[in-house]
Design a protein around this motif. Structure first.
Motif, short mmCIF file in Angstrom:
data_model
loop_
_atom_site.label_atom_id
_atom_site.label_comp_id
_atom_site.label_asym_id
_atom_site.label_seq_id
_atom_site.Cartn_x
_atom_site.Cartn_y
_atom_site.Cartn_z
N ALA A 147 4.04 5.98 -5.39
CA ALA A 147 4.02 6.09 -6.86
C ALA A 147 2.87 7.00 -7.30
N ALA A 148 1.70 6.81 -6.70
CA ALA A 148 0.55 7.64 -7.06
C ALA A 148 0.80 9.09 -6.71
N ALA A 149 1.47 9.33 -5.59
CA ALA A 149 1.79 10.70 -5.20
C ALA A 149 2.70 11.36 -6.24
N VAL A 208 2.89 10.66 -9.42
CA VAL A 208 2.08 10.93 -10.61
C VAL A 208 1.19 12.15 -10.40
N LEU A 209 0.53 12.23 -9.23
CA LEU A 209 -0.35 13.36 -8.96
C LEU A 209 0.42 14.69 -8.91
N ASP A 253 0.84 -1.19 0.00
CA ASP A 253 0.00 0.00 0.00
C ASP A 253 0.88 1.25 0.00
N GLY A 300 -1.58 15.12 -4.12
CA GLY A 300 -0.33 14.37 -4.21
C GLY A 300 0.49 14.47 -2.93
N ASN A 325 3.98 1.58 -1.15
CA ASN A 325 4.62 1.75 -2.46
C ASN A 325 3.65 2.30 -3.49
N ILE A 326 2.42 1.81 -3.46
CA ILE A 326 1.41 2.32 -4.39
C ILE A 326 1.13 3.79 -4.11
N ARG A 327 1.03 4.14 -2.84
CA ARG A 327 0.78 5.54 -2.47
C ARG A 327 1.92 6.45 -2.93
N VAL A 342 -1.21 12.27 -0.24
CA VAL A 342 -0.93 10.85 -0.48
C VAL A 342 0.54 10.54 -0.17
#
Length: 67
Positions: free
Chosen positions: A19-21, A23-24, A13, A40, A15-17, A43
């Motif tokens: 990476a998503a941060a 991107v955002l 979770d 971003g 690592n996904i956060r 997150v």
């Protein structure tokens, strides 16, 4: 200050956060959207700290306590 918060974000979770941060934040910088940048950063903070207040509210936990 953050060391007393209970951890409720597991490694996948987290690592996904993170990476998503990225991107955002990148999308926010490219489009000039302050809202995307703020989302971003939120997150990113929850991923870096390992604590999500929304998870506490809904009694959700992705941290595997067995490890």
């Amino acid at each position: 200050m953050f060391q007393n918060l209970p951890k409720n974000v597991g490694p996948m979770d987290r690592n996904i956060r993170l990476a998503a941060a990225g991107v955002l934040i990148l999308a926010g910088l490219m489009t000039g959207s302050v809202i995307l940048d703020i989302l971003g950063l939120i997150v990113l903070a929850t991923g870096a700290i390992g604590f999500c207040p929304a998870y506490t509210l809904f009694k959700f936990d992705t941290l595997n306590k067995g490890n």
